[in-house]
Structures are given as C-alpha cells and as structure tokens.
Design a protein around this motif. Structure first.
Motif, PDB file in Angstrom:
ATOM      1  N   ASP A 181      45.774  39.882  48.154  1.00 59.93           N
ATOM      2  CA  ASP A 181      45.823  38.478  47.736  1.00 59.93           C
ATOM      3  C   ASP A 181      45.655  38.339  46.223  1.00 59.93           C
ATOM      4  O   ASP A 181      46.385  37.579  45.575  1.00 59.93           O
ATOM      5  CB  ASP A 181      44.753  37.660  48.454  1.00 59.93           C
ATOM      6  CG  ASP A 181      45.047  37.458  49.937  1.00 59.93           C
ATOM      7  OD1 ASP A 181      46.211  37.637  50.356  1.00 59.93           O
ATOM      8  OD2 ASP A 181      44.098  37.132  50.677  1.00 59.93           O
ATOM      9  N   VAL A 182      44.701  39.064  45.652  1.00 59.61           N
ATOM     10  CA  VAL A 182      44.482  38.999  44.205  1.00 59.61           C
ATOM     11  C   VAL A 182      45.689  39.560  43.461  1.00 59.61           C
ATOM     12  O   VAL A 182      46.196  38.940  42.521  1.00 59.61           O
ATOM     13  CB  VAL A 182      43.185  39.743  43.797  1.00 59.61           C
ATOM     14  CG1 VAL A 182      43.085  39.887  42.289  1.00 59.61           C
ATOM     15  CG2 VAL A 182      41.961  39.007  44.343  1.00 59.61           C
ATOM     16  N   LEU A 183      46.178  40.708  43.881  1.00 61.83           N
ATOM     17  CA  LEU A 183      47.349  41.296  43.220  1.00 61.83           C
ATOM     18  C   LEU A 183      48.579  40.403  43.360  1.00 61.83           C
ATOM     19  O   LEU A 183      49.380  40.291  42.421  1.00 61.83           O
ATOM     20  CB  LEU A 183      47.641  42.692  43.766  1.00 61.83           C
ATOM     21  CG  LEU A 183      46.769  43.809  43.227  1.00 61.83           C
ATOM     22  CD1 LEU A 183      47.047  45.116  43.970  1.00 61.83           C
ATOM     23  CD2 LEU A 183      46.974  43.993  41.719  1.00 61.83           C
ATOM     24  N   ALA A 184      48.753  39.758  44.516  1.00 68.29           N
ATOM     25  CA  ALA A 184      49.890  38.859  44.705  1.00 68.29           C
ATOM     26  C   ALA A 184      49.806  37.669  43.751  1.00 68.29           C
ATOM     27  O   ALA A 184      50.821  37.258  43.168  1.00 68.29           O
ATOM     28  CB  ALA A 184      49.963  38.390  46.157  1.00 68.29           C
ATOM     29  N   ALA A 185      48.612  37.121  43.579  1.00 65.80           N
ATOM     30  CA  ALA A 185      48.431  36.004  42.644  1.00 65.80           C
ATOM     31  C   ALA A 185      48.727  36.451  41.218  1.00 65.80           C
ATOM     32  O   ALA A 185      49.394  35.732  40.454  1.00 65.80           O
ATOM     33  CB  ALA A 185      47.008  35.448  42.748  1.00 65.80           C
ATOM     34  N   LEU A 186      48.272  37.645  40.850  1.00 71.04           N
ATOM     35  CA  LEU A 186      48.522  38.161  39.500  1.00 71.04           C
ATOM     36  C   LEU A 186      49.999  38.514  39.314  1.00 71.04           C
ATOM     37  O   LEU A 186      50.563  38.318  38.233  1.00 71.04           O
ATOM     38  CB  LEU A 186      47.649  39.390  39.227  1.00 71.04           C
ATOM     39  CG  LEU A 186      46.145  39.134  39.199  1.00 71.04           C
ATOM     40  CD1 LEU A 186      45.390  40.444  39.028  1.00 71.04           C
ATOM     41  CD2 LEU A 186      45.784  38.145  38.094  1.00 71.04           C
ATOM     42  N   HIS A 187      50.618  39.011  40.354  1.00 76.77           N
ATOM     43  CA  HIS A 187      52.043  39.345  40.321  1.00 76.77           C
ATOM     44  C   HIS A 187      52.870  38.092  40.046  1.00 76.77           C
ATOM     45  O   HIS A 187      53.867  38.139  39.317  1.00 76.77           O
ATOM     46  CB  HIS A 187      52.442  39.988  41.651  1.00 76.77           C
ATOM     47  CG  HIS A 187      53.822  40.541  41.684  1.00 76.77           C
ATOM     48  ND1 HIS A 187      54.914  39.776  42.048  1.00 76.77           N
ATOM     49  CD2 HIS A 187      54.304  41.778  41.414  1.00 76.77           C
ATOM     50  CE1 HIS A 187      56.002  40.520  41.999  1.00 76.77           C
ATOM     51  NE2 HIS A 187      55.664  41.739  41.616  1.00 76.77           N
ATOM     52  N   ALA A 188      52.444  36.964  40.615  1.00 79.74           N
ATOM     53  CA  ALA A 188      53.161  35.698  40.450  1.00 79.74           C
ATOM     54  C   ALA A 188      52.875  35.029  39.106  1.00 79.74           C
ATOM     55  O   ALA A 188      53.544  34.056  38.754  1.00 79.74           O
ATOM     56  CB  ALA A 188      52.805  34.751  41.592  1.00 79.74           C
ATOM     57  N   ALA A 189      51.887  35.543  38.372  1.00 72.15           N
ATOM     58  CA  ALA A 189      51.508  34.958  37.074  1.00 72.15           C
ATOM     59  C   ALA A 189      51.503  36.060  36.019  1.00 72.15           C
ATOM     60  O   ALA A 189      50.444  36.553  35.629  1.00 72.15           O
ATOM     61  CB  ALA A 189      50.131  34.303  37.180  1.00 72.15           C
ATOM     62  N   PRO A 190      52.673  36.477  35.545  1.00 71.14           N
ATOM     63  CA  PRO A 190      52.740  37.604  34.613  1.00 71.14           C
ATOM     64  C   PRO A 190      51.933  37.392  33.328  1.00 71.14           C
ATOM     65  O   PRO A 190      51.493  38.362  32.711  1.00 71.14           O
ATOM     66  CB  PRO A 190      54.231  37.744  34.295  1.00 71.14           C
ATOM     67  CG  PRO A 190      54.959  36.748  35.104  1.00 71.14           C
ATOM     68  CD  PRO A 190      53.976  35.919  35.859  1.00 71.14           C
ATOM     69  N   GLU A 191      51.724  36.125  32.944  1.00 70.24           N
ATOM     70  CA  GLU A 191      50.934  35.842  31.745  1.00 70.24           C
ATOM     71  C   GLU A 191      49.443  36.028  31.999  1.00 70.24           C
ATOM     72  O   GLU A 191      48.641  36.008  31.076  1.00 70.24           O
ATOM     73  CB  GLU A 191      51.221  34.423  31.247  1.00 70.24           C
ATOM     74  CG  GLU A 191      50.694  33.300  32.120  1.00 70.24           C
ATOM     75  CD  GLU A 191      51.468  33.052  33.421  1.00 70.24           C
ATOM     76  OE1 GLU A 191      50.963  32.272  34.252  1.00 70.24           O
ATOM     77  OE2 GLU A 191      52.545  33.638  33.631  1.00 70.24           O
ATOM     78  N   GLY A 192      49.069  36.208  33.269  1.00 71.79           N
ATOM     79  CA  GLY A 192      47.680  36.416  33.645  1.00 71.79           C
ATOM     80  C   GLY A 192      47.011  35.118  34.063  1.00 71.79           C
ATOM     81  O   GLY A 192      47.562  34.032  33.910  1.00 71.79           O
ATOM     82  N   LEU A 193      45.826  35.258  34.614  1.00 69.81           N
ATOM     83  CA  LEU A 193      45.036  34.118  35.073  1.00 69.81           C
ATOM     84  C   LEU A 193      43.589  34.282  34.631  1.00 69.81           C
ATOM     85  O   LEU A 193      43.070  35.395  34.620  1.00 69.81           O
ATOM     86  CB  LEU A 193      45.066  34.022  36.603  1.00 69.81           C
ATOM     87  CG  LEU A 193      46.391  33.677  37.264  1.00 69.81           C
ATOM     88  CD1 LEU A 193      46.309  33.937  38.769  1.00 69.81           C
ATOM     89  CD2 LEU A 193      46.763  32.235  36.994  1.00 69.81           C
ATOM     90  N   LYS A 194      42.954  33.158  34.289  1.00 73.16           N
ATOM     91  CA  LYS A 194      41.518  33.193  34.050  1.00 73.16           C
ATOM     92  C   LYS A 194      40.851  33.445  35.396  1.00 73.16           C
ATOM     93  O   LYS A 194      41.368  33.072  36.449  1.00 73.16           O
ATOM     94  CB  LYS A 194      41.020  31.870  33.486  1.00 73.16           C
ATOM     95  CG  LYS A 194      41.433  31.619  32.056  1.00 73.16           C
ATOM     96  CD  LYS A 194      40.836  30.306  31.588  1.00 73.16           C
ATOM     97  CE  LYS A 194      41.304  29.967  30.201  1.00 73.16           C
ATOM     98  NZ  LYS A 194      40.790  28.642  29.791  1.00 73.16           N
ATOM     99  N   MET A 195      39.684  34.056  35.357  1.00 70.56           N
ATOM    100  CA  MET A 195      38.959  34.355  36.588  1.00 70.56           C
ATOM    101  C   MET A 195      38.724  33.083  37.401  1.00 70.56           C
ATOM    102  O   MET A 195      38.881  33.093  38.623  1.00 70.56           O
ATOM    103  CB  MET A 195      37.632  35.040  36.282  1.00 70.56           C
ATOM    104  CG  MET A 195      37.776  36.436  35.717  1.00 70.56           C
ATOM    105  SD  MET A 195      38.356  37.618  36.934  1.00 70.56           S
ATOM    106  CE  MET A 195      36.859  37.859  37.865  1.00 70.56           C
ATOM    107  N   THR A 196      38.359  31.983  36.739  1.00 72.55           N
ATOM    108  CA  THR A 196      38.106  30.742  37.474  1.00 72.55           C
ATOM    109  C   THR A 196      39.384  30.225  38.131  1.00 72.55           C
ATOM    110  O   THR A 196      39.348  29.735  39.265  1.00 72.55           O
ATOM    111  CB  THR A 196      37.511  29.654  36.558  1.00 72.55           C
ATOM    112  OG1 THR A 196      38.362  29.494  35.419  1.00 72.55           O
ATOM    113  CG2 THR A 196      36.121  30.004  36.097  1.00 72.55           C
ATOM    114  N   ASP A 197      40.510  30.330  37.442  1.00 70.58           N
ATOM    115  CA  ASP A 197      41.781  29.888  38.021  1.00 70.58           C
ATOM    116  C   ASP A 197      42.165  30.761  39.215  1.00 70.58           C
ATOM    117  O   ASP A 197      42.674  30.275  40.225  1.00 70.58           O
ATOM    118  CB  ASP A 197      42.900  29.917  36.978  1.00 70.58           C
ATOM    119  CG  ASP A 197      42.672  28.917  35.852  1.00 70.58           C
ATOM    120  OD1 ASP A 197      41.977  27.899  36.076  1.00 70.58           O
ATOM    121  OD2 ASP A 197      43.181  29.158  34.744  1.00 70.58           O
TER     122      ASP A 197
END
Length: 161
Positions: free
Chosen positions: A57-73
């Motif tokens: 789940d975490v990798l899928a979310a990061l995969h969908a956001a190539p610019e990255g995500l803040k931990m809270t997001d």
C-alpha cells in the motif's frame, strides 16, 4: 426536560426496521467481501513477492506520486496513523525501495519518494496485482461493476449527520 448526557450522541430513529436490517446485511457482506479479497491478496503478495499488504500500500501510493509525499499526506491517504507509516517507511528505506528527504517547503517535514529499485519492483507487482483483482472479480459483470462503483462513491461522499 432532561438533556442527553454529553458523552452520548443522539442518533436518528430507524424509520423502516426491515430496510435497516437489509442495510446492515449489506454492510456485513461488503465487509466480508473486502476481508476475503484482502486475505487472498496478502497471501499472494507474501508468496509471490515476499511483500506485506501494508508495504504494498505504501509503495503503491509512492509509485502514484513520483514527486513524493510528506509523511502526513501518506498516512492520510492510507488512512493510518503516522506511527504506522513511519515503521513501514523505515523498512522500505532500509531495503532501498524508498528514500526520505527533508521537504524543501517545510524543513520540519520529510518527503518520501520511491527509488528506481522500488519503482521497478512495483511495476512488476502492479501488473500481476491487476491480473489478481481481475481474476477475483471475474464473475462481476461490467454493469454491476459500474453500479457497485456508483454505490461505493455515494456512500463515501455522503455527508455525516
């Protein structure tokens, strides 16, 4: 006249008990269906990729956001606590599948990004995952899929009382 105890919320009365029971049955069946699919996916991810569902789940979310995500997001998107996400991200970083950087816009926050190694792994897993879901839901018609999506969206977007 007495006021309701402030620790309790006043709930609306059920107008049609038969319909209310049917809605309860729907909820129970939805929950059982989700748990059945999640259990199957957990087994397949573990067996075929040595991967847990939370890591996926975490990798899928990061995969969908190539610019990255803040931990809270990331934790809000996955609907889990920051603490849960932190432990998973720590292990993904250790395994070279994700990396942390200090956010350029907020020096107190970390930005998490998928690494090229993580992206390559997720590209493989997502291809297989699509086939798994297709197989698990193969008996659901296109019309029922559209109806089901519409119903789930209505439920998710209903404003609380």
């Amino acid at each position: 006249m007495t006021q309701p105890d402030s620790d309790f919320t006043v709930t609306p009365q059920v107008q049609d008990k038969g319909l209310a029971r049917q809605r309860l049955r729907l909820w129970v069946h939805m929950l059982k269906a989700v748990r059945h699919i999640e259990s199957d996916l957990r087994d397949r991810l573990r067996r075929d990729f040595d991967m847990t569902l939370p890591r996926f789940d975490v990798l899928a979310a990061l995969h969908a956001a190539p610019e990255g995500l803040k931990m809270t997001d990331l934790s809000q998107q996955l609907m889990v606590s920051n603490g849960n996400v932190t432990g998973i991200v720590d292990r993904l970083v250790k395994d070279g599948l994700a990396e942390r950087q200090i956010s350029e816009t907020d020096r107190r926050a970390f930005l998490v990004q998928i690494t090229p190694q993580g992206r390559q792994l997720m590209d493989r897993i997502l291809t297989v995952h699509l086939a798994w879901i297709d197989d698990l839901l193969r008996d659901v018609s296109e019309t029922d899929i559209a109806r089901g999506i519409a119903i789930m969206m209505d439920i998710r977007h209903k404003r609380p009382i």
